[in-house]
Design a protein around this motif. Structure first.
Motif, PDB file in Angstrom:
ATOM      1  N   ILE A  85     -28.785  10.493  -2.520  1.00  0.00           N
ATOM      2  CA  ILE A  85     -28.711  11.456  -1.412  1.00  0.00           C
ATOM      3  C   ILE A  85     -27.573  12.465  -1.593  1.00  0.00           C
ATOM      4  O   ILE A  85     -27.816  13.679  -1.554  1.00  0.00           O
ATOM      5  CB  ILE A  85     -28.656  10.700  -0.061  1.00  0.00           C
ATOM      6  N   PRO A  86     -26.353  12.038  -1.827  1.00  0.00           N
ATOM      7  CA  PRO A  86     -25.296  13.041  -2.014  1.00  0.00           C
ATOM      8  C   PRO A  86     -25.566  13.940  -3.211  1.00  0.00           C
ATOM      9  O   PRO A  86     -25.319  15.140  -3.157  1.00  0.00           O
ATOM     10  CB  PRO A  86     -24.039  12.199  -2.244  1.00  0.00           C
ATOM     11  N   LEU A  87     -26.127  13.341  -4.281  1.00  0.00           N
ATOM     12  CA  LEU A  87     -26.419  14.132  -5.469  1.00  0.00           C
ATOM     13  C   LEU A  87     -27.494  15.171  -5.158  1.00  0.00           C
ATOM     14  O   LEU A  87     -27.376  16.341  -5.561  1.00  0.00           O
ATOM     15  CB  LEU A  87     -26.892  13.194  -6.592  1.00  0.00           C
ATOM     16  N   GLY A  88     -28.498  14.754  -4.441  1.00  0.00           N
ATOM     17  CA  GLY A  88     -29.587  15.659  -4.068  1.00  0.00           C
ATOM     18  C   GLY A  88     -29.064  16.839  -3.266  1.00  0.00           C
ATOM     19  O   GLY A  88     -29.363  18.010  -3.550  1.00  0.00           O
ATOM     20  N   PHE A  89     -28.243  16.534  -2.274  1.00  0.00           N
ATOM     21  CA  PHE A  89     -27.682  17.605  -1.448  1.00  0.00           C
ATOM     22  C   PHE A  89     -26.769  18.515  -2.268  1.00  0.00           C
ATOM     23  O   PHE A  89     -26.805  19.734  -2.134  1.00  0.00           O
ATOM     24  CB  PHE A  89     -26.883  17.014  -0.276  1.00  0.00           C
ATOM     25  N   ALA A  90     -25.955  17.879  -3.114  1.00  0.00           N
ATOM     26  CA  ALA A  90     -24.988  18.669  -3.871  1.00  0.00           C
ATOM     27  C   ALA A  90     -25.693  19.550  -4.885  1.00  0.00           C
ATOM     28  O   ALA A  90     -25.213  20.638  -5.237  1.00  0.00           O
ATOM     29  CB  ALA A  90     -23.984  17.750  -4.572  1.00  0.00           C
TER      30      ALA A  90
END
Lengths: 644, 261, 264
Positions: free
Chosen positions: C249-254
């Motif tokens: 999730i954080p990677l996707g958003f970033a």
């Protein structure tokens, strides 16, 4: 004055039942009119305080620790005996009674021991109901292990911390009563004296260890559950705080002290590393099942080992003396505690001791590892080996353990009758604090049993009889005895605080320990004891001249606490020596070199010494007076122990 | 007196009593043997302090074999010092280096006020236990011990929780000074055993209420308590207690004061 | 009722609130990310703008969104209350610090959470607030323009995308023959503009890093707080916490700001 043990008449097996029926009862509505003081919150104290409060009495309980849960009962490892016969291996109340009498070398009172065996079964039920997590089998029922001195498996255990689990059970019962307001708990309070009115114990004087406040507490009865006095040896397996002060001050107020010379020395402890050492750690006796005890054959090799010029592994098989196997081919390394301990001391005395200090022999697992493999040894003894590594930084899988005996239990204590009452009416002694049930030697897993038996199942009955006799009239706290006793304590404390010499109390304690260990330890002689007596007298005189006690009373003052305890230990030490001198026989933990069989075993003299020695305090620096309670054996036949 | 070859500098918290402010005082510990326990090292320092006529450093200790739970000491940033699964009394000087500076502090928590130097008042733990940490039975009149079979796995797990020695290292280590590991160990032990079922849901409520009253912090499951516990009590106990607590609050009839009688 | 109050006032009750709001916010992240993936479509923001409109206008979602705002506020306020309590529980801190073994994220939930709160405020101001801005007057500070899309429903091909002149429009979708026309607020354009600034991108990456560590501890911790632990499922929860919430999730958003910065 002749000692009346108040043993009930009738057949052994019926004594307790009949006695319970004959004891007077206190009406439930009257129970709340009685105040009971319980000193000490170990197994005996916590169980007694909780049970008496459940019955309806008002209880005040005292301990010097910061919480009742920390009493030294907590450190017991092995287990607790009970004649449940769950294993169907032939156990019975009578067999437990018989084993205990025999194990105690026929120096205990038959009726007490039988009662102990009888109530042992109730203890297990009680503890399980409290939620004590004893070890279990896969079927969900309780597991048992076997222990020294018995041929049946009757020991219940909770891994290596049976003591803590049982104490937490009793502590939880105590907590419930504190919550209900039936027990008022005083932690960090030390009892310093007993208040007597018209010959009856009616209260105590305590010092609040936080602010030094010296206070009196009144009660219809005082129960001392203050444990044993192994710390008279300075180094023992007892906790640092364990002390004899409560029992000793009671003794000085008239309570007889019985069999003080009976001390138990445990063979498998981790040896001393230096003068800084403050305490000894015990390792379970079970190690001797697989470990082989040895010392070097010659002093020269021992010398090299001490200087670390060679390692134990480098000592050739021919240069090793497996002395227990050599001397006792039948029992080998599994001889009883006292025999194993004494032989280790002999080796050290001959200059064959090992380790940096020379006060140790080897306990070798090399053969066991070769036979069973390291993994099996680890599974069996892993936790003990870990403990050993932790303390010594040596790996017992690779080199032999060093072991040496250490004092860890005292069978002597305040003299009590069948009702656990001392000769001072209203003053009771429970658990290790009294002298009653183990004779001259205690069997493994019996200390926990006795503490809980006294607290849960004996005192609640016998105390009621006394209370019913004296009636519920409140104790008059304005009686001058309270103020006088309090003043005595204040004077004593001030006398200690005035000590501004050059030697710390700890050093005196260490000196006392050396004297006791050397002359009143595993092997005692007329000559040594006579010498020790003078040494202790000198030490006492020097203490009151040259000790140093810092600080004031009105604060937390460890130096002051220690000083009072050590002063009492010195006096007790002298009495122990006196007792050991008087008892010109060997029995159990008391071994007089003059009295041994041809094979070097303890030789009793039943004709002259089949009695409990109860000593009466006659005044400062005056010889104590001996009172004898003859031990009458109607049910067991006295025999010589033999482990060859 | 002592014959070792280690020399250390100690920064020790000294505080006369709970009302007085404290400060660090520096002491030299000389000729220390690596075979000494940490407390024996302090004994040696205290002997030398007393010989100067000064007041020794006060610290709690008793059994010196890791079971009574009386010793404490926050040593160089960790309760019971740098080693795992032991108490301070089981810590030996070989775990330190010659010349090292050792900072020694008392447990820090509002619920554990300092009473002198390195000793704190842990009676809050007793009061939590008194609030319900027991099975309400009287002596006598209980069933035979083997009438209550308990699966071995349950008995063992209850035992694991029961090994808590009440030293307070969990509170000392927790960044929130939370007592959850201690409380949950007791709640778990009794909550898992059949004997403890009757009061299971009232007990957890009473004990948690008392814990909150004592002023401990809140658990954030950091796991520092578990890492520092000398008896290796696990975080799972906390989750078990939470489960029982919410179950009691939302789905059971039991009330906290059921246990008060 | 007072019993409920009592429950939620207890330390465990407050933690329960933290856990429940936290988990709810976690589920929202999944929805938010899956919707935002349409940013990666090469469709001039057609799908993204449709999704933005759906999220803000579909009534059940609107209800959920209010719950979401409430969760953020409650989670933050209780975090503050608990932190204050915890500080009070240790009035004198250790001179030698705290070296007990514990994960860095567990120890720094407060700081991580604070970063996230700042991020959420800025993020909502720049996108949510602007999107909801209905002031079309001359002196309005910033108004998201509308865009008109025409799409062939048979082939699915986007025929045209046209910026509409400033003015007031309503979201509308109508079909003429095979051609679907959609008029929607062009949030996509706002995104594009925002992600062209390097410091803005950096801020997002930092915040999402904080999110990663916050959830690394937070997700599995909430299960412990709820008391939902069992040796059979602990491993799964841990893996979900690490892989889905702390990594994916954080990677996707970033990835969104980074990709936009680098490619557009």
């Amino acid at each position: 004055m002749s000692l009346n043990a108040n043993i009930p008449q009738g057949p052994l097996a019926e004594k307790w039942t009949k006695h319970k029926f004959n004891l007077k009862l206190v009406n439930p509505a009257n129970k709340r009119k009685y105040d009971i003081i319980v000193v000490g919150t170990g197994l005996a104290g916590a169980s007694a305080a909780a049970t008496l409060a459940e019955l309806g009495y008002n209880v005040k309980a005292f301990c010097f620790q910061d919480s009742p849960r920390r009493a030294h009962s907590i450190a017991a490892q092995g287990g607790i005996n009970a004649a449940k016969n769950y294993q169907n291996d032939g156990d019975s109340v009578y067999r437990l009674f018989y084993d205990t009498i025999k194990g105690g070398d026929y120096r205990a009172r038959e009726a007490n021991v039988y009662r102990l065996a009888e109530v042992s079964v109730n203890i297990i039920d009680q503890c399980v109901a409290q939620g004590v997590p004893f070890a279990r089998e896969y079927g969900g029922l309780l597991d048992n292990r076997s222990f020294g001195g018995a041929q049946v498996s009757r020991t219940f255990y909770a891994r290596g911390q049976t003591g803590q689990q049982l104490l937490l059970g009793a502590y939880s019962a105590l907590n419930r009563q504190i919550h209900k307001g039936k027990v008022k708990m005083y932690t960090r309070h030390e009892m310093l004296d007993v208040v007597k009115i018209d010959g009856h114990a009616r209260g105590i004087v305590t010092r609040n260890l936080i602010n030094g406040e010296i206070d009196t507490h009144a009660g219809h009865a005082v129960l001392l559950c203050t444990g044993g006095y192994s710390n008279v040896f300075y180094l023992s397996t007892n906790a640092i705080g364990s002390n004899v002060t409560a029992a000793w001050r009671a003794h000085k107020r008239g309570a007889y002290f019985a069999n003080p010379c009976y001390t138990q020395i445990h063979p498998t402890c981790i040896p001393v590393t230096g003068d800084h050492q403050s305490k000894l750690t015990l390792m379970s006796e079970s190690l001797r099942n697989d470990g082989r005890v040895w010392a070097p054959k010659t002093v020269e090799i021992a010398e090299k080992l001490r200087k670390k010029e060679i390692t134990a592994a480098e000592v050739a098989e021919d240069d090793r003396d497996y002395f227990l196997e050599r001397k006792y081919p039948a029992f080998g390394n599994l001889v009883p505690r006292d025999v194993a301990s004494r032989n280790a001391k002999e080796m050290v005395d001959e200059g064959k001791g090992v380790g940096g200090s020379g006060f140790a022999v080897f306990l070798d697992f090399a053969d066991a590892i070769k036979r069973m493999g390291e993994d099996t040894v680890r599974a069996k003894y892993g936790n003990l080996f870990d403990m050993y590594i932790q303390i010594t930084d040596e790996n017992p899988y690779k080199q032999p353990m060093r072991i040496y005996p250490a004092v860890h239990y005292t069978m002597g204590g305040l003299w009590v009758d069948y009702n656990l009452s001392t000769n001072v009416p209203g003053l009771y002694a429970l658990g290790e604090c009294n002298f009653s049930d183990h004779g001259a030697n205690r069997l493994g897993a019996s200390a926990l049993m006795q503490g809980l038996a006294d607290g849960y199942f004996v005192i609640p009955y016998t105390l009621g009889d006394y209370l019913a006799t004296i009636g519920p009239k409140p104790v008059d706290k304005n009686h001058p005895a309270f103020a006088e006793t309090k003043q005595d304590v204040i004077n004593y404390v001030n006398k200690l605080l005035a000590l501004k010499g050059t030697k710390t109390v700890n050093e005196y304690h260490r000196d006392l320990g050396h004297i006791m260990w050397e002359y009143c330890g595993m092997a005692r002689t007329e000559e040594g004891l006579t010498k020790a007596k003078q040494l202790i007298k000198d030490l006492k005189a020097d203490f009151w001249r040259n000790a140093i006690v810092t600080g004031e009373n009105e604060e937390i003052n460890n130096a002051l606490e220690r000083a009072g305890r050590v002063a009492d230990f010195i006096e007790l030490g002298e009495l122990m020596v006196t007792d050991a001198l008087m008892r010109r026989e060997s029995c159990g933990g008391h071994f007089r070199l003059e009295s041994q069989t041809e094979e070097g075993e303890a030789l009793r003299d039943d004709e002259n010494f089949a009695f409990a020695a109860a000593w009466e305090f006659k005044g400062e620096n005056i010889e104590e007076e001996l009172h004898k309670e003859e031990l009458i054996f109607e049910n067991v036949k006295l025999a010589q122990r033999n482990y060859k | 007196m002592s014959n070792g070859n280690m020399n250390l500098t100690l920064k020790v918290w000294r505080q006369q009593d709970s009302k007085t402010a404290g400060k660090f005082v520096t002491y030299k510990a000389e000729h220390i043997s690596p075979d000494m326990s940490f407390l024996e090292m302090l004994d040696v320092v205290n002997e030398s302090i007393m010989l100067k006529g000064e007041e020794p450093i006060y610290f709690d200790h008793d059994c010196r074999e890791g079971i009574c739970g009386m010793c404490s000491l926050y040593i160089n940033g960790r309760p019971h010092g740098p080693k795992r699964a032991i108490t301070t009394c089981q810590l030996h000087m070989r775990s330190f280096k010659d010349g090292q500076t050792i900072t020694i502090e008392p447990w820090r928590a509002a619920a554990f006020p300092v009473i002198k130097d390195l000793a704190v008042d842990r009676s809050a733990f007793d009061r939590i236990q008194q609030a319900g940490g027991y099975i309400s039975i009287n002596t006598g009149g209980v069933p035979d011990a083997n009438e209550i079979p308990i699966p071995k796995v349950i008995a063992d797990e209850a035992f694991n929780s029961a090994t808590c020695i009440g030293c307070g290292a969990c509170v000392a280590a927790c960044k929130n000074a939370s007592a959850m590991l201690f409380v949950s160990a007791k709640v778990s032990q009794l909550g898992m055993l059949p004997q403890g079922q009757t009061e299971r849901y009232s007990r957890v409520q009473s004990m948690v209420a008392q814990m909150d009253e004592e002023g401990f912090g809140n658990c954030t499951n950091t796991g520092a308590c578990e890492a520092e516990c000398p008896k290796e009590i696990t975080l799972t106990n906390i989750a078990r207690m939470n489960n029982d607590f919410f179950s009691a609050k939302f789905f059971r009839e039991a009330h906290a004061n059921d246990i008060a009688e | 009722m007072s019993e409920f109050k009592q429950t939620f006032n207890s330390s465990l009750g407050k933690k329960l609130i933290m856990a429940l709001t936290g988990l709810f916010l976690c589920t929202f992240l999944i929805v938010h990310l899956s919707g935002n993936l349409s940013l990666f479509n090469h469709d001039h923001g057609y799908a993204f703008n449709a999704y933005a409109n759906f999220m803000t206008h579909f009534p059940p979602i609107r209800v959920v969104s209010y719950l979401l705002y409430l969760s953020i506020i409650v989670h933050s306020v209780y975090a503050l209350i608990l932190t204050i309590n915890n500080r009070k529980a240790r009035p004198v801190s250790y001179a030698s610090g705290n070296d007990s073994p514990q994960s860095w994220s567990a120890k720094n939930m407060g700081i991580l959470g604070s970063i996230l709160l700042v991020f959420i405020v800025i993020h909502m101001k720049d996108f949510w607030f602007k999107y909801h801005q209905e002031d079309f007057s001359e002196n309005a500070e910033y108004v998201i323009p509308y865009k008109e899309y025409k799409k062939d429903l048979v082939s699915g091909e986007l025929l045209s995308a046209r910026d509409l002149p400033p003015g007031k429009y309503n979201y509308a979708v109508f079909t003429e023959g095979n051609v679907e026309t959609m008029i929607a607020k062009d949030l996509y354009q706002t995104v594009e503009i925002a992600f062209k600034q390097w410091w803005y991108v950096l801020f997002y990456v930092v915040a999402l890093g904080a999110l990663s560590f916050h959830l690394l501890h937070g997700f599995q911790s909430s299960f412990r707080t709820l008391g939902w632990v069992h040796r059979r499922y602990n491993g799964i929860i841990y893996q979900i916490g690490v892989w889905l919430f702390a990594i994916i999730i954080p990677l996707g958003f970033a990835a969104m700001p980074v990709v936009y910065y680098l490619t557009r």
